[in-house]
Design a protein around this motif. Structure first.
Motif, PDB file in Angstrom:
ATOM      1  N   THR A 165       0.780  -0.988  -0.133  1.00 41.47           N
ATOM      2  CA  THR A 165       0.043   0.035  -0.072  1.00 41.47           C
ATOM      3  C   THR A 165       0.871   1.322  -0.101  1.00 41.47           C
ATOM      4  OG1 THR A 165      -0.015  -0.075   2.445  1.00 41.47           O
ATOM      5  CG2 THR A 165      -1.931  -1.072   1.249  1.00 41.47           C
ATOM      6  N   LEU A 166       2.057   1.189   0.620  1.00 37.85           N
ATOM      7  CA  LEU A 166       2.837   2.349   0.761  1.00 37.85           C
ATOM      8  C   LEU A 166       3.509   2.727  -0.570  1.00 37.85           C
ATOM      9  CD1 LEU A 166       4.598   2.295   4.183  1.00 37.85           C
ATOM     10  CD2 LEU A 166       2.405   3.725   3.344  1.00 37.85           C
ATOM     11  N   LEU A 167       3.980   1.759  -1.480  1.00 37.18           N
ATOM     12  CA  LEU A 167       4.688   1.996  -2.696  1.00 37.18           C
ATOM     13  C   LEU A 167       3.692   1.802  -3.887  1.00 37.18           C
ATOM     14  CD1 LEU A 167       7.917   0.071  -1.699  1.00 37.18           C
ATOM     15  CD2 LEU A 167       7.613   2.581  -1.455  1.00 37.18           C
ATOM     16  N   ALA A 168       2.688   1.338  -3.781  1.00 32.69           N
ATOM     17  CA  ALA A 168       1.835   1.285  -5.128  1.00 32.69           C
ATOM     18  C   ALA A 168       1.739   2.620  -5.920  1.00 32.69           C
ATOM     19  CB  ALA A 168       0.561   0.695  -4.587  1.00 32.69           C
ATOM     20  N   SER A 225      10.633  -0.309 -13.832  1.00 32.89           N
ATOM     21  CA  SER A 225      10.468  -1.616 -13.306  1.00 32.89           C
ATOM     22  C   SER A 225      11.530  -2.568 -13.687  1.00 32.89           C
ATOM     23  CB  SER A 225       9.191  -2.081 -14.022  1.00 32.89           C
ATOM     24  OG  SER A 225       7.984  -1.151 -13.680  1.00 32.89           O
ATOM     25  N   ALA A 226      11.961  -2.683 -14.952  1.00 35.52           N
ATOM     26  CA  ALA A 226      13.004  -3.724 -15.426  1.00 35.52           C
ATOM     27  C   ALA A 226      14.437  -3.200 -14.553  1.00 35.52           C
ATOM     28  CB  ALA A 226      13.322  -3.481 -16.868  1.00 35.52           C
ATOM     29  N   ILE A 227      14.911  -2.226 -14.525  1.00 35.77           N
ATOM     30  CA  ILE A 227      15.923  -1.614 -13.883  1.00 35.77           C
ATOM     31  C   ILE A 227      16.002  -2.064 -12.409  1.00 35.77           C
ATOM     32  CG2 ILE A 227      17.499   0.396 -13.225  1.00 35.77           C
ATOM     33  CD1 ILE A 227      16.905   1.871 -15.722  1.00 35.77           C
ATOM     34  N   GLY A 228      14.820  -1.671 -11.755  1.00 31.07           N
ATOM     35  CA  GLY A 228      14.617  -1.984 -10.418  1.00 31.07           C
ATOM     36  C   GLY A 228      14.682  -3.422  -9.957  1.00 31.07           C
ATOM     37  N   LEU A 229      14.206  -4.259 -10.898  1.00 34.89           N
ATOM     38  CA  LEU A 229      14.224  -5.733 -10.643  1.00 34.89           C
ATOM     39  C   LEU A 229      15.875  -6.464 -10.800  1.00 34.89           C
ATOM     40  CD1 LEU A 229      11.108  -7.091 -12.469  1.00 34.89           C
ATOM     41  CD2 LEU A 229      11.402  -7.240  -9.944  1.00 34.89           C
ATOM     42  N   SER A 251      12.807  -5.695  -3.510  1.00 35.50           N
ATOM     43  CA  SER A 251      12.533  -5.392  -4.839  1.00 35.50           C
ATOM     44  C   SER A 251      11.544  -4.176  -4.949  1.00 35.50           C
ATOM     45  CB  SER A 251      11.950  -6.530  -5.741  1.00 35.50           C
ATOM     46  OG  SER A 251      10.741  -6.980  -4.686  1.00 35.50           O
ATOM     47  N   GLY A 252      10.600  -4.023  -4.197  1.00 38.61           N
ATOM     48  CA  GLY A 252       9.702  -3.020  -4.360  1.00 38.61           C
ATOM     49  C   GLY A 252      10.379  -1.512  -4.311  1.00 38.61           C
ATOM     50  N   PRO A 253      11.123  -1.384  -3.116  1.00 39.45           N
ATOM     51  CA  PRO A 253      11.819  -0.026  -3.034  1.00 39.45           C
ATOM     52  C   PRO A 253      12.717   0.028  -4.160  1.00 39.45           C
ATOM     53  CG  PRO A 253      11.576  -1.213  -0.916  1.00 39.45           C
ATOM     54  CD  PRO A 253      11.142  -2.182  -1.870  1.00 39.45           C
ATOM     55  N   ALA A 254      13.501  -0.975  -4.635  1.00 42.29           N
ATOM     56  CA  ALA A 254      14.302  -0.759  -5.648  1.00 42.29           C
ATOM     57  C   ALA A 254      13.588  -0.227  -6.980  1.00 42.29           C
ATOM     58  CB  ALA A 254      15.092  -2.245  -6.026  1.00 42.29           C
ATOM     59  N   ILE A 255      12.560  -0.713  -7.390  1.00 43.03           N
ATOM     60  CA  ILE A 255      11.716  -0.238  -8.507  1.00 43.03           C
ATOM     61  C   ILE A 255      11.242   1.189  -8.393  1.00 43.03           C
ATOM     62  CG2 ILE A 255       9.710  -0.393  -9.756  1.00 43.03           C
ATOM     63  CD1 ILE A 255       9.839  -3.473  -9.026  1.00 43.03           C
ATOM     64  N   GLY A 284      12.739   6.958  -9.069  1.00 41.71           N
ATOM     65  CA  GLY A 284      12.835   8.280  -8.584  1.00 41.71           C
ATOM     66  C   GLY A 284      14.261   8.792  -9.163  1.00 41.71           C
ATOM     67  N   VAL A 285      15.187   8.009  -9.670  1.00 39.70           N
ATOM     68  CA  VAL A 285      16.341   8.476 -10.285  1.00 39.70           C
ATOM     69  C   VAL A 285      16.139   9.175 -11.474  1.00 39.70           C
ATOM     70  CG1 VAL A 285      18.460   7.704 -11.405  1.00 39.70           C
ATOM     71  CG2 VAL A 285      17.840   6.681  -8.948  1.00 39.70           C
ATOM     72  N   PHE A 286      15.074   8.467 -12.305  1.00 41.63           N
ATOM     73  CA  PHE A 286      14.414   9.107 -13.495  1.00 41.63           C
ATOM     74  C   PHE A 286      13.912  10.508 -13.339  1.00 41.63           C
ATOM     75  CE2 PHE A 286      13.450   4.670 -15.847  1.00 41.63           C
ATOM     76  CZ  PHE A 286      14.826   4.564 -15.988  1.00 41.63           C
ATOM     77  N   TYR A 287      13.290  10.609 -12.387  1.00 46.10           N
ATOM     78  CA  TYR A 287      12.646  11.842 -11.702  1.00 46.10           C
ATOM     79  C   TYR A 287      13.669  12.827 -11.586  1.00 46.10           C
ATOM     80  CZ  TYR A 287      10.385  15.581  -8.986  1.00 46.10           C
ATOM     81  OH  TYR A 287      10.161  16.794  -8.660  1.00 46.10           O
ATOM     82  N   ILE A 288      14.553  12.709 -10.778  1.00 43.02           N
ATOM     83  CA  ILE A 288      15.777  13.419 -10.529  1.00 43.02           C
ATOM     84  C   ILE A 288      16.475  13.953 -11.688  1.00 43.02           C
ATOM     85  CG2 ILE A 288      17.880  13.749  -9.165  1.00 43.02           C
ATOM     86  CD1 ILE A 288      15.394  13.735  -7.401  1.00 43.02           C
ATOM     87  N   VAL A 289      16.885  12.962 -12.627  1.00 41.35           N
ATOM     88  CA  VAL A 289      17.448  13.279 -13.827  1.00 41.35           C
ATOM     89  C   VAL A 289      16.652  14.311 -14.748  1.00 41.35           C
ATOM     90  CG1 VAL A 289      18.658  12.511 -15.946  1.00 41.35           C
ATOM     91  CG2 VAL A 289      18.870  11.463 -13.906  1.00 41.35           C
ATOM     92  N   SER A 290      15.467  14.147 -14.612  1.00 38.73           N
ATOM     93  CA  SER A 290      14.588  14.934 -15.414  1.00 38.73           C
ATOM     94  C   SER A 290      14.404  16.220 -14.637  1.00 38.73           C
ATOM     95  CB  SER A 290      13.028  14.038 -15.565  1.00 38.73           C
ATOM     96  OG  SER A 290      13.202  12.882 -16.279  1.00 38.73           O
ATOM     97  N   LEU A 291      14.239  16.186 -13.589  1.00 40.74           N
ATOM     98  CA  LEU A 291      14.183  17.569 -12.861  1.00 40.74           C
ATOM     99  C   LEU A 291      15.274  18.467 -13.083  1.00 40.74           C
ATOM    100  CD1 LEU A 291      12.745  19.286 -10.595  1.00 40.74           C
ATOM    101  CD2 LEU A 291      14.258  18.087  -8.900  1.00 40.74           C
ATOM    102  N   LEU A 292      16.511  17.968 -13.165  1.00 39.99           N
ATOM    103  CA  LEU A 292      17.458  18.742 -13.518  1.00 39.99           C
ATOM    104  C   LEU A 292      17.703  18.966 -14.883  1.00 39.99           C
ATOM    105  CD1 LEU A 292      20.210  16.825 -11.294  1.00 39.99           C
ATOM    106  CD2 LEU A 292      19.222  18.779 -10.668  1.00 39.99           C
TER     107      LEU A 292
END
Length: 288
Positions: A202-205, A238-242, A252-256, A261-269
């Motif tokens: 429920t926290l990561l969905a 999803s693929a990178i996290g797994l 696995s869930g937090p890794a995904i 989140g890394v995609f978001y930070i790179v896009s933010l910058l």
């Protein structure tokens, strides 16, 4: 290099199941996140993710790891919270985000209390963080069915939903579709959160729903392109996290979600539309 990327999925069936489940989630949840973002309802998605906790917890305590019991419990409680928040918003001085925040906090506390009284800390961790590496056939069928229903439903309500995002007053003035579209959309949000709950908890969905959507905002502006970029971002995360989970022995869930989140930070910058670097170092216009 190719072997490093494919070997875990070729060798282990649980990795293939996890990948299929995450890919199905990536097709259904990010488009919902795009419309939540455009309607400035991003935090409401997070609230509803917490709101399904008591229903899933009751189903888990009654029937154990029963897909049917946990799904029905999450759906019933999630839709009940959405309807109650809507009724309160239309009957009192409270706005919908405030009433939803109140109901989700009550719901979250109830879910944690139920599990704490009847279950164990392991039960609580399972419900909160999911078990993406333990998805069985029934869970995959459920997640795939919800993704299919979501895409079909969005195709049907796409026009009124876009109008509701861009000019809700105009839609209300020319059509009675505003309220039905709103509640139907909230039902899709709950449905996708329940699907995500089985894999990510429920926290990561909500992470795979919203992070790809806000990431896409830094790359494109058109709504249809936002959906495409958000889905592509979720698929990649999803693929990178797994893979990170497999090679780094990480949950696995937090890794995904962290990959997203890394995609978001790179896009933010560095994203081409309104990123931090773009605003600090704008392109110089040619002078005549």
């Amino acid at each position: 290099m190719i072997d490093v990327l494919t070997q875990p999925f070729v060798e282990f069936s649980f990795m293939r199941r996890a990948l299929v489940g995450c890919l199905a989630l990536s097709l259904g949840a990010p488009p919902i996140g795009v419309f939540l973002m455009l309607r400035r309802m991003s935090l409401m998605g997070d609230a509803m993710a917490h709101a399904i906790l008591p229903g899933a917890a009751i189903g888990y305590l009654i029937a154990g790891l029963s897909l049917f019991a946990m799904t029905v419990g999450g759906l019933v409680v999630g839709i009940t919270v959405v309807l109650l928040a809507g009724v309160v918003a239309r009957s009192t001085v409270l706005r919908e985000d405030s009433s939803l925040a109140a109901f989700y906090l009550i719901s979250l506390a109830s879910g944690v209390l139920i599990i704490s009284m009847r279950g164990s800390s392991i039960d609580l961790l399972h419900v909160l963080f999911g078990t993406v590496l333990a998805l069985d056939n029934n869970a995959l069928i459920l997640i795939g069915a919800i993704a299919t229903v979501t895409m079909a439903a969005l195709a049907v309500i796409y026009r009124p939903l876009v109008l509701e995002c861009l000019d809700p007053m105009f839609l209300r003035s020319v059509s009675r579709a505003s309220s039905p579209t709103h509640f139907f959309f909230l039902g899709l949000v709950v449905l996708n959160l329940v699907a995500g709950f089985h894999a990510l908890g429920t926290l990561l969905a909500v992470g795979l729903m919203l992070l790809p959507a806000v990431t896409a905002r830094f790359w494109v502006e058109d709504i249809s392109k936002l959906i495409v970029v958000a889905v592509a971002s979720a698929l990649g995360a999803s693929a990178i996290g797994l893979l990170l989970s497999y090679y780094g022995n990480l949950p696995s869930g937090p890794a995904i979600i962290l990959a997203s989140g890394v995609f978001y930070i790179v896009s933010l910058l560095f994203g081409p539309r309104g990123s931090l670097i773009g605003r600090l170092f704008p392109h110089k216009h040619l002078q005549g």
